[in-house]
Scaffold this active site. Structure first.
Site, PDB file in Angstrom:
ATOM      1  N   HIS A 126       0.818  -1.212   0.000  1.00 60.24           N
ATOM      2  CA  HIS A 126       0.000   0.000   0.000  1.00 60.24           C
ATOM      3  C   HIS A 126       0.851   1.261   0.000  1.00 60.24           C
ATOM      4  CE1 HIS A 126      -3.823  -2.030   0.336  1.00 60.24           C
ATOM      5  NE2 HIS A 126      -3.388  -2.733   1.372  1.00 60.24           N
TER       6      HIS A 126
ATOM      7  N   ARG B 257       7.267  -5.870   3.280  1.00 58.47           N
ATOM      8  CA  ARG B 257       6.003  -6.473   2.863  1.00 58.47           C
ATOM      9  C   ARG B 257       5.890  -6.416   1.343  1.00 58.47           C
ATOM     10  NH1 ARG B 257      -0.064  -4.902   4.962  1.00 58.47           N
ATOM     11  NH2 ARG B 257       0.437  -2.864   4.058  1.00 58.47           N
TER      12      ARG B 257
ATOM     13  N   ASP C 185      16.881 -11.170  -2.936  1.00 58.80           N
ATOM     14  CA  ASP C 185      18.175 -10.950  -3.570  1.00 58.80           C
ATOM     15  C   ASP C 185      18.769  -9.581  -3.240  1.00 58.80           C
ATOM     16  OD1 ASP C 185      18.310 -13.450  -4.684  1.00 58.80           O
ATOM     17  OD2 ASP C 185      17.799 -12.822  -6.719  1.00 58.80           O
TER      18      ASP C 185
ATOM     19  N   GLN D  25       0.345 -12.745   6.720  1.00 58.08           N
ATOM     20  CA  GLN D  25      -0.725 -11.838   7.129  1.00 58.08           C
ATOM     21  C   GLN D  25      -2.086 -12.466   6.838  1.00 58.08           C
ATOM     22  OE1 GLN D  25       0.019  -7.774   6.220  1.00 58.08           O
ATOM     23  NE2 GLN D  25      -2.139  -7.213   6.112  1.00 58.08           N
TER      24      GLN D  25
ATOM     25  N   GLU E 291      -6.121 -11.756   7.029  1.00 54.87           N
ATOM     26  CA  GLU E 291      -6.953 -10.554   7.089  1.00 54.87           C
ATOM     27  C   GLU E 291      -8.330 -10.741   6.448  1.00 54.87           C
ATOM     28  OE1 GLU E 291      -4.715  -7.554   4.903  1.00 54.87           O
ATOM     29  OE2 GLU E 291      -3.722  -9.151   3.790  1.00 54.87           O
TER      30      GLU E 291
ATOM     31  N   ASP F 294      -8.066  -4.711   6.717  1.00 52.00           N
ATOM     32  CA  ASP F 294      -8.861  -5.554   5.832  1.00 52.00           C
ATOM     33  C   ASP F 294      -9.782  -6.477   6.611  1.00 52.00           C
ATOM     34  OD1 ASP F 294      -8.240  -4.993   3.006  1.00 52.00           O
ATOM     35  OD2 ASP F 294      -6.198  -5.447   3.594  1.00 52.00           O
TER      36      ASP F 294
END
Length: 259
Positions: free
Chosen positions: A48, A73, A87, A149, A151, A177
């Site tokens: 987000h 995230r 990486d 996560q 949600e 969420d």
């Protein structure tokens, strides 16, 4: 080899509370300031926030040597995205929107070299200090910290199965969420949402995993910590900037009315 050790993962395994902050401003300068502010971990968001891999790389470089650990995230539970973040040096990941045991297993496999998974091999990536860490590929799997996560209602239905997947280090309950999924869009502090999260925290612990949470409400964040959350984000850089700016402006406007 010492550079491979993941202190955040070790802290969770030993049961030490880790206090974090959400970083959404997508700036290497901002995260450099935040990383030595006393938090245990900083979440670099690409789901987000307008963050892409080269920007995440710059933010990881800015946090190098800082007191806070970087947790990244990804935008999605995607093998290619995860490979690229690993990486460039991300060692701890928070995978959003996990709903099933199969999705949890895929997330684990995306972070592991064969035969445990299908992470792609790169001999001179930043993660191995450009090939200078001897034995990196043999040791890397064990030091990845993978947080999932949950949600959605479907995720809650499968919570124990997700939490028990081998290779999952913790389960993060996404209050935003989840509140929407429960019919309380934009109300993560609603009593029914809090009740559901409290129950989820208990279930994660009973399944043998580590619960996590985000709340910008200090009282509620403390409540979730008392319920057993071991990795808890207690605010965001956007919140700190917006609230601090508003408070400073309001203070001087109140002292100088009419100007």
């Amino acid at each position: 080899m010492d550079r491979l050790v993941n202190p955040f993962k070790q802290a969770l395994k030993s049961g030490r509370l880790q206090i974090g902050l959400w970083h959404s401003l997508s700036s290497h300068l901002v995260v450099e300031i935040l990383a030595d502010s006393g938090f245990d971990w900083i979440l670099i968001d690409t789901e987000h926030a307008p963050n892409e891999v080269p920007m995440v790389l710059a933010q990881l470089q800015a946090m190098s040597g800082a007191t806070a650990h970087a947790v990244v995230r990804p935008a999605w539970n995607d093998q290619v995205i995860i490979k690229r973040l690993l990486d460039v040096g991300a060692q701890s990941l928070l995978i959003p929107y996990v709903e099933t045991e199969e999705e949890a297993k895929r997330a684990v496999q995306s972070t592991r070299y064969p035969p445990e998974g299908f992470r792609g091999f790169a001999s001179q990536a930043r993660a191995s200090r450009y090939g200078r860490i001897k034995g990196y590929h043999a040791a890397a799997n064990a030091e990845i910290c993978l947080l999932l996560q949950v949600e959605t209602k479907r995720g809650l239905e499968n919570l124990e199965r997700i939490a028990r997947v081998e290779g999952v280090d913790g389960v993060f309950v996404g209050p935003g969420d989840l509140s929407a999924a429960l019919g309380y869009l934009g109300e993560p502090n609603h009593p029914e949402v809090v009740k559901t999260i409290d129950e989820a925290i208990r279930r994660i612990k009973d399944a043998g995993s580590v619960p996590g949470i985000l709340s910008g409400d200090a009282q509620l964040a403390q409540h979730y910590i008392e319920q057993g959350c071991l990795f808890a984000a207690v605010g965001s850089d956007i919140g700190l900037l917006a609230n601090g700016a508003e408070q400073l402006a309001a203070k001087f406007r109140s002292q100088n009315p009419g100007r």
